[in-house]
Motif scaffolding. Structure first.
Motif, PDB file in Angstrom:
ATOM      1  N   THR A   3       0.868  -1.168   0.000  1.00 32.88           N
ATOM      2  CA  THR A   3       0.000   0.000   0.000  1.00 32.88           C
ATOM      3  C   THR A   3       0.905   1.218   0.000  1.00 32.88           C
ATOM      4  OG1 THR A   3      -1.713  -1.148   1.244  1.00 32.88           O
ATOM      5  CG2 THR A   3      -1.801   1.240   1.240  1.00 32.88           C
ATOM      6  N   THR A  54      -2.859  -6.317   3.477  1.00 32.15           N
ATOM      7  CA  THR A  54      -3.106  -7.729   3.751  1.00 32.15           C
ATOM      8  C   THR A  54      -3.183  -8.467   2.428  1.00 32.15           C
ATOM      9  OG1 THR A  54      -4.353  -7.192   5.739  1.00 32.15           O
ATOM     10  CG2 THR A  54      -4.686  -9.379   4.820  1.00 32.15           C
ATOM     11  N   THR A  67      -0.313  -9.932   7.006  1.00 35.08           N
ATOM     12  CA  THR A  67      -0.630  -8.521   7.199  1.00 35.08           C
ATOM     13  C   THR A  67       0.591  -7.752   7.669  1.00 35.08           C
ATOM     14  OG1 THR A  67      -2.903  -9.070   7.794  1.00 35.08           O
ATOM     15  CG2 THR A  67      -2.126  -6.906   8.449  1.00 35.08           C
ATOM     16  N   ARG A  92      -6.316 -12.456  -2.743  1.00 27.47           N
ATOM     17  CA  ARG A  92      -7.057 -11.225  -2.565  1.00 27.47           C
ATOM     18  C   ARG A  92      -6.242 -10.322  -1.655  1.00 27.47           C
ATOM     19  NH1 ARG A  92     -12.380 -13.171   0.755  1.00 27.47           N
ATOM     20  NH2 ARG A  92     -11.305 -14.080   2.523  1.00 27.47           N
ATOM     21  N   THR A 121      -6.023  -6.363   0.495  1.00 19.82           N
ATOM     22  CA  THR A 121      -6.696  -5.226   1.105  1.00 19.82           C
ATOM     23  C   THR A 121      -5.635  -4.241   1.547  1.00 19.82           C
ATOM     24  OG1 THR A 121      -8.421  -6.692   1.948  1.00 19.82           O
ATOM     25  CG2 THR A 121      -8.285  -4.498   2.923  1.00 19.82           C
ATOM     26  N   SER A 163      -5.128  -0.131   3.372  1.00 20.50           N
ATOM     27  CA  SER A 163      -5.798   1.021   3.984  1.00 20.50           C
ATOM     28  C   SER A 163      -4.767   2.047   4.413  1.00 20.50           C
ATOM     29  CB  SER A 163      -6.639   0.594   5.184  1.00 20.50           C
ATOM     30  OG  SER A 163      -5.813   0.148   6.227  1.00 20.50           O
ATOM     31  N   SER A 205      -9.852   2.746   2.579  1.00 22.19           N
ATOM     32  CA  SER A 205      -9.333   1.435   2.191  1.00 22.19           C
ATOM     33  C   SER A 205      -9.758   1.059   0.789  1.00 22.19           C
ATOM     34  CB  SER A 205      -9.794   0.365   3.182  1.00 22.19           C
ATOM     35  OG  SER A 205     -11.186   0.228   3.124  1.00 22.19           O
ATOM     36  N   ARG A 245      -9.907  -2.794  -1.723  1.00 20.53           N
ATOM     37  CA  ARG A 245      -9.726  -4.240  -1.705  1.00 20.53           C
ATOM     38  C   ARG A 245      -9.957  -4.787  -3.103  1.00 20.53           C
ATOM     39  NH1 ARG A 245     -13.771  -5.596   2.685  1.00 20.53           N
ATOM     40  NH2 ARG A 245     -11.898  -6.711   3.284  1.00 20.53           N
ATOM     41  N   THR A 246      -9.343  -5.910  -3.340  1.00 22.84           N
ATOM     42  CA  THR A 246      -9.567  -6.617  -4.590  1.00 22.84           C
ATOM     43  C   THR A 246     -10.416  -7.829  -4.276  1.00 22.84           C
ATOM     44  OG1 THR A 246      -7.672  -8.106  -4.357  1.00 22.84           O
ATOM     45  CG2 THR A 246      -7.282  -5.972  -5.425  1.00 22.84           C
TER      46      THR A 246
END
Length: 139
Positions: free
Chosen positions: A76, A90, A100, A122, A124, A126, A131, A133-134
């Motif tokens: 991120t 994550t 994470t 998948r 995530t 933030s 946030s 997410r996929t």
């Protein structure tokens, strides 16, 4: 016995100095010719191997997912690096445990890597309460 003249010693020293200067000049030229990469991109690229597979943009930055043959990696990245703020990333392979990285960072959270050979993942991310997410990707 052969004795070396002062001229021979000086000539050899000049050639050696010229070689050293040539090497230094080449090193300086190479460092100046290297393309400038923004620090956030450099940090993300340095941490994750493979190709960029998915980018999800949200209010505070981007969630980037990279894929190599065996692994998936996520990071991120803040849109505006600066003060420390809460960030998290994550990454979870299908049928596996999520990995994470969360804390207070200035530029990025992650990288996190999971084994994803023949698996969907998948992710995530933030930043300061916002946030992204996929869904299941890289299937």
């Amino acid at each position: 016995m052969v004795t070396e003249t002062a001229y021979g010693v000086r000539a050899r020293a000049r050639r050696r100095a010229a070689r050293v200067l040539a090497v230094l000049a080449a090193a300086v030229a190479m460092s100046l010719a290297a393309p400038a990469v923004p620090s956030a991109d450099a940090a993300a690229l340095a941490g994750c191997g493979g190709r960029l597979a998915k980018t999800v943009t949200f209010g505070g930055g981007e969630l980037r997912v990279y894929k190599s043959r065996r692994y998936a990696c996520a990071v991120t990245v803040a849109a505006r690096p600066g003060a420390r703020r809460a960030m998290a990333v994550t990454l979870q392979p299908r049928g596996g445990r999520a990995v994470t990285d969360k804390g207070r960072f200035t530029i990025q959270a992650g990288p996190v890597t999971v084994h994803a050979l023949n698996r969907c993942v998948r992710a995530t991310g933030s930043i300061a309460g916002r946030s992204a997410r996929t869904g299941w990707i890289l299937c």
